[in-house]
Design a protein around this motif. Structure first.
Motif, PDB file in Angstrom:
ATOM      1  N   SER A   1       2.971   1.433  -2.485  1.00  0.00           N
ATOM      2  CA  SER A   1       1.526   1.700  -2.143  1.00  0.00           C
ATOM      3  C   SER A   1       1.223   3.081  -1.992  1.00  0.00           C
TER       4      SER A   1
ATOM      5  N   HIS B   1      -2.877  -4.382  -1.152  1.00  0.00           N
ATOM      6  CA  HIS B   1      -2.478  -3.442  -0.214  1.00  0.00           C
ATOM      7  C   HIS B   1      -2.206  -3.680   0.941  1.00  0.00           C
TER       8      HIS B   1
ATOM      9  N   TYR C   1       4.824   2.979   2.025  1.00  0.00           N
ATOM     10  CA  TYR C   1       3.828   3.628   1.251  1.00  0.00           C
ATOM     11  C   TYR C   1       3.450   5.238   1.553  1.00  0.00           C
TER      12      TYR C   1
ATOM     13  N   THR D   1      -0.029  -0.611  -5.743  1.00  0.00           N
ATOM     14  CA  THR D   1      -1.530  -0.745  -4.964  1.00  0.00           C
ATOM     15  C   THR D   1      -1.835   0.607  -4.865  1.00  0.00           C
TER      16      THR D   1
END
Length: 384
Positions: A4, A248, A258, A55
């Motif tokens: 993400s 997310h 992420y 995401t």
């Protein structure tokens, strides 16, 4: 794979009394300078084009505080680096009333498919006491405008245990929120953080907070009403219709990797947690200089990874899979936590079914006490 990307926009037209996120009053020139610096950071840390992520989340601050040309500039930056078409969820945070139809149309054109609205409470007087700029009528207008442009994945965020709030008052807020029949809702207990207006009032004895018993009642009301409306309680503070869970945020709760871009943002890449410079002028200066406005890099040890796996995973309704744990670490969580799990089972705070460890109904109320049991003594873990 990095799952993400979080992108922080720190500007607000008003500063809420409880907020401790990195935020600054909106200034048009400063916001443009910030976006140029953000572009340099993103393209330095993630070179090339069409990079895949599952995401993307634009948070703040208030991302929709940007004017229309700046919002388009931000979306162009994202499209330059990431393959938005293959992205499963592209979210933006927004305040009710900050949107107009032109901004909504722009978001749709650039592939944003989820909007998280910071409603907090359905009471104009209480909104004013929180330092919020919107009114209840703005929620209705914003949701209507979004739905007219075919936004179906809309979330409302609420806060409870607010000053002078009762369980009965919070019930009315939840009922009004549910009247929109949206696919996702979040509700968080008010946390009074340092360097906020509420914190200063609390220190002076000027902040009236509900008793803990009243807060427990509010959480019970929340869970009951969400269940009645067929919303799945998939995480301690989050509820959704099937398929509308926040992908997310599940990145965080699954302890996956992420990127974090922007002033004060944090990222998590294999073996490292990175935190960016928070003061805006310093962030802009460093990002423009070399594209790397990182303040601190913390090495994540095996001990810390395992602790976080438990803390974060137990926030989810389905809890932690021992099979997944073994895939990640090479051994069962029972190898380290056997005694703790047995003790928590005795207290009826956790249950284990089909090799999944999760919180019970009672355990939800004692989450922090449960999480403390999974702190590991020492730095070295011996595995047979």
């Amino acid at each position: 794979m990095i799952q993400s990307a979080y992108i922080h926009i720190p500007f607000c037209h008003h500063i809420c009394h409880y907020c401790d996120f990195t935020k600054f009053f909106y200034n048009e020139t400063l916001a443009t300078d910030y976006l140029q610096a953000l572009k340099k950071e993103i393209q330095t840390k993630v070179p090339g084009r069409d990079n895949e992520v599952k995401t993307i989340f634009i948070g703040g601050g208030t991302p929709t505080a940007l004017n229309i040309s700046q919002l388009q500039m931000l979306l162009e930056i994202i499209h330059h680096t990431f393959d938005v078409e293959s992205c499963e969820e592209f979210s933006i945070e927004a305040n009710p009333g900050d949107f107009d139809k032109e901004k909504i149309k722009l978001l749709k054109e650039y592939g944003v498919n989820r909007v998280s609205l910071g409603v907090q409470v359905f009471d104009n007087e209480m909104l004013k006491s929180l330092g919020r700029a919107h009114q209840v009528k703005d929620v209705y207008r914003t949701v209507s405008d979004l739905q007219q442009d075919d936004f179906t994945n809309i979330s409302i965020d609420l806060i409870y245990a607010l000053p002078h709030q009762t369980a009965e008052h919070f019930q009315k807020t939840v009922e009004e929120a549910l009247s929109f029949q949206l696919p996702h809702y979040s509700a968080y207990s008010l946390q009074v953080e340092p360097k906020t207006i509420f914190y200063n009032r609390l220190r002076k004895g000027e902040l009236h907070r509900p008793e803990q018993e009243e807060e427990v009642k509010m959480y019970a009301v929340l869970r009951e009403l969400m269940a009645v409306n067929d919303l799945n309680h998939y995480e301690i503070s989050n509820f959704s219709k099937p398929g509308f869970e926040s992908k997310h945020n599940l990145t965080y709760w699954n302890n996956d990797y992420y990127y974090g871009f922007g002033a004060g943002a944090s990222g998590y890449i294999p073996g490292k947690r990175m935190i960016n410079i928070r003061p805006l002028p310093a962030y802009i200066k460093q990002a423009e200089l070399d594209g790397n406005p990182t303040l601190k890099i913390d090495k994540i040890t095996l001990k810390e990874r395992i602790e976080e796996e438990l803390f974060l995973g137990l926030r989810k309704q389905k809890g932690i899979s021992d099979t997944t744990f073994i895939e990640k670490f090479g051994f069962s969580y029972h190898h380290i936590y056997g005694e703790q799990i047995d003790s928590l089972k005795t207290k009826k705070w956790v249950v284990e079914e089909e090799r999944h460890l999760r919180l019970t109904e009672q355990g939800l109320l004692f989450g922090n006490d449960v999480f403390e049991q999974f702190l590991i003594d020492g730095d070295i873990i011996q595995v047979d």
